[in-house]
Scaffold this motif. Structure first.
Motif, mmCIF file in Angstrom:
data_model
loop_
_atom_site.group_PDB
_atom_site.id
_atom_site.type_symbol
_atom_site.label_atom_id
_atom_site.label_comp_id
_atom_site.label_asym_id
_atom_site.label_seq_id
_atom_site.Cartn_x
_atom_site.Cartn_y
_atom_site.Cartn_z
ATOM 1 N N SER A 17 0.978 -0.920 0.044
ATOM 2 C CA SER A 17 0.675 -0.327 -0.017
ATOM 3 C C SER A 17 0.770 1.088 0.311
ATOM 4 O O SER A 17 1.969 1.416 0.105
ATOM 5 N N ARG A 66 -9.796 -1.116 -4.868
ATOM 6 C CA ARG A 66 -8.460 -1.159 -4.512
ATOM 7 C C ARG A 66 -8.294 -0.345 -3.485
ATOM 8 O O ARG A 66 -7.074 0.367 -3.046
ATOM 9 N N GLN A 81 -5.416 6.989 -1.013
ATOM 10 C CA GLN A 81 -4.874 5.394 -0.748
ATOM 11 C C GLN A 81 -4.999 4.356 -1.918
ATOM 12 O O GLN A 81 -5.867 4.244 -2.396
ATOM 13 N N ASN A 83 -4.292 0.646 -2.524
ATOM 14 C CA ASN A 83 -4.289 -0.701 -1.452
ATOM 15 C C ASN A 83 -3.594 -1.403 -3.015
ATOM 16 O O ASN A 83 -4.064 -1.412 -3.614
#
Length: 115
Positions: A17, A66, A81, A83
Motif C-alpha cells: 500500500s 483497491r 490511498q 491498496n
C-alpha cells in the motif's frame, strides 16, 4: 502562484500500500474538483480517480475496490490511498485541480510496484 505538490510515492512490493498526498496552495481549494491521473512509460496519461467539490467520487475500473480518493478542505489536500498494488500500477501519479475554465497540475510522484 498556484502550486500542487504531490508526495508519498516510492517503491513498494506487489500487494503493498501507499498513500499519495497532493497539497494545494493559492486557490480556493474547496470549490475545485480534484483528480488523480497516472502515466506509465510509453502509455497515455489516464484518469485514476476523481472527487468533486461536493465529495462525490469516481474511479477507473482497474482500481475500483483497491484505491480510495479523499479530500481534506481544511488542509487543502487531496489523498489517494492505494491498496493491493500491482506491477501494472507503476506510473507517475499527478493531481489536477479543476474549476470551470481553471485547471492546474502538479509535477507528479513516481510509484513503482516491484518485487
Amino acid at each position: 502562484q498556484v502550486q500542487l505538490v504531490e508526495s508519498g510515492g516510492g517503491l513498494v512490493q506487489p500487494g503493498g500500500s501507499l498513500r499519495l498526498s497532493c497539497a494545494v496552495s493559492s486557490i480556493t481549494f474547496s470549490i475545485y474538483d480534484m483528480g488523480w491521473y497516472r502515466q506509465a512509460p510509453g502509455k497515455q496519461r489516464e484518469l485514476v480517480a476523481t472527487i468533486s467539490s461536493g465529495g462525490s467520487t469516481d474511479y477507473t475500473d482497474s482500481v475500483k475496490g483497491r484505491f480510495a480518493i479523499s479530500r481534506d478542505n481544511a488542509k487543502n489536500t487531496v489523498y489517494l490511498q492505494m491498496n493491493s498494488l500491482k506491477p501494472e500500477d507503476t506510473a507517475v501519479y499527478s493531481c489536477k485541480a479543476n474549476y470551470r475554465t481553471w485547471t492546474y497540475w502538479g509535477q507528479g510522484t513516481q510509484v513503482t510496484v516491484s518485487s
